[in-house]
Write an enzyme that holds these catalytic residues in place. Structure first.
Site, mmCIF file in Angstrom:
data_model
loop_
_atom_site.group_PDB
_atom_site.id
_atom_site.type_symbol
_atom_site.label_atom_id
_atom_site.label_comp_id
_atom_site.label_asym_id
_atom_site.label_seq_id
_atom_site.Cartn_x
_atom_site.Cartn_y
_atom_site.Cartn_z
ATOM 1 N N HIS A 182 0.809 -1.224 0.000
ATOM 2 C CA HIS A 182 0.000 0.000 0.000
ATOM 3 C C HIS A 182 0.843 1.276 0.000
ATOM 4 C CE1 HIS A 182 0.908 0.087 4.314
ATOM 5 N NE2 HIS A 182 0.406 1.298 4.355
ATOM 6 N N LYS B 117 5.834 5.464 -1.812
ATOM 7 C CA LYS B 117 6.698 6.348 -1.024
ATOM 8 C C LYS B 117 8.151 6.257 -1.463
ATOM 9 C CE LYS B 117 3.934 6.945 3.145
ATOM 10 N NZ LYS B 117 3.809 6.723 4.599
ATOM 11 N N HIS C 63 2.056 9.896 -2.996
ATOM 12 C CA HIS C 63 2.558 8.514 -2.960
ATOM 13 C C HIS C 63 1.532 7.462 -3.414
ATOM 14 C CE1 HIS C 63 0.723 8.106 1.120
ATOM 15 N NE2 HIS C 63 0.715 6.813 0.840
ATOM 16 N N HIS D 191 -5.995 3.404 -0.553
ATOM 17 C CA HIS D 191 -6.189 3.309 0.896
ATOM 18 C C HIS D 191 -6.356 4.666 1.581
ATOM 19 C CE1 HIS D 191 -1.843 3.909 0.541
ATOM 20 N NE2 HIS D 191 -1.848 4.338 1.789
ATOM 21 N N HIS D 192 -6.133 5.767 0.859
ATOM 22 C CA HIS D 192 -6.368 7.095 1.434
ATOM 23 C C HIS D 192 -7.677 7.715 0.937
ATOM 24 C CE1 HIS D 192 -2.893 7.771 3.941
ATOM 25 N NE2 HIS D 192 -2.070 7.393 2.959
ATOM 26 N N ASP E 200 -4.200 0.701 8.212
ATOM 27 C CA ASP E 200 -3.105 1.666 8.093
ATOM 28 C C ASP E 200 -3.214 2.735 9.179
ATOM 29 O OD1 ASP E 200 -0.868 2.972 6.806
ATOM 30 O OD2 ASP E 200 -2.304 4.407 5.979
#
Length: 261
Positions: free
Chosen positions: A98, A102, A127, A154-155, A183
């Site tokens: 995930h 980065k 990212h 995931h954000h 997360d």
């Protein structure tokens, strides 16, 4: 194993019977070899994904292990959602990767001990897009085709205020909704450059506060079941073992006076 027998001595096997059995044995052998090759392929894919995740965690000693924990938490939460073992395995892989984007985040920002500026935060927010672009270049098997999207979403938030795509509610892959909670939980319960870890109950409260605006209520319910039924008891057992070991080491160490004697 093939076992052949007769009920009387009058019946004997003929060449045709032998050829039929040999044909069955060959088919069984091919099937077993294919199963072996599939298992080898699965192990190769998993080791490759683990290596990618480890390469990201290696950039910062403080966050080392984050990707692996998010993968494990995601799989565990999915268990309480009723997902089968194969679905949970795919989600585990997405959880491992995930944060892979980065790799494109500047070191000074990634490891900054203080609060990020607005520009630095915008840089960090890039990212997930990097994750999508990089993972999309990998030829995953058919069952893992949606891994780049799940890992990179995931954000996203249920109310559409997340990033990088601004997805709303059901537009967000279910796996991404699970990883989002996992997360958040891991980030707050472990030390970071800019803060100490938070107590578990406070983190659970924060997750609930952001439901349903950020997190899916169904996922949050499964998350809390996992934390209370498995995570907290395991943490308590680990703490008890460590305390017992510490006590054992203390009592077995000779006193200063005895050491002097």
């Amino acid at each position: 194993m093939l076992y052949v027998d007769t009920v009387t001595t009058k019946n004997t096997f003929e060449q045709e019977d032998l050829e039929f059995l040999l044909a069955m044995a060959r088919q069984a052998g091919i099937a077993m070899e294919n199963l072996f090759l599939l298992e080898e392929q699965r192990k190769t894919i998993e080791s490759f994904i683990r290596a990618l995740a480890a390469s990201i965690d290696a950039r910062d000693d403080l966050t080392a292990g984050h990707s692996a924990r998010v993968g494990r938490y995601s799989s565990a939460i999915a268990k309480y959602l009723g997902w089968d073992a194969e679905e949970r395995r795919r989600l585990y892989y997405a959880g491992l990767l995930h944060d892979y984007g980065k790799i494109g985040t500047r070191e000074a920002i990634l490891c900054k001990p203080g609060k990020l500026t607005a520009d630095e935060y915008e840089h960090i927010k890039e990212h997930p897009g990097h994750t999508m672009r990089i993972l999309s270049q990998i030829h995953f098997t058919e069952e893992l085709q949606d891994l780049p999207l799940i890992a990179s979403s995931h954000h996203e938030k249920m109310d559409g205020t997340g990033y990088p795509y601004g997805l709303v509610s059901e537009q967000i892959p279910m796996g991404s909704r699970v990883i989002s909670v996992a997360d958040f939980f891991d980030a707050l319960t472990h030390k970071r450059h800019y803060r100490e870890p938070m107590p578990i109950e406070e983190v659970i409260a924060l997750v609930k506060e952001q439901t349903p605006t950020a997190f899916d209520p169904i996922v949050v319910d499964a998350f809390e079941q996992y934390v209370r039924k498995e995570y907290i008891p395991n943490q308590e057992k680990r703490a008890a073992r460590e305390a017992a070991l510490q006590t054992q080491q203390t009592t077995s160490k000779p006193s200063e006076s005895m050491a002097g004697d």
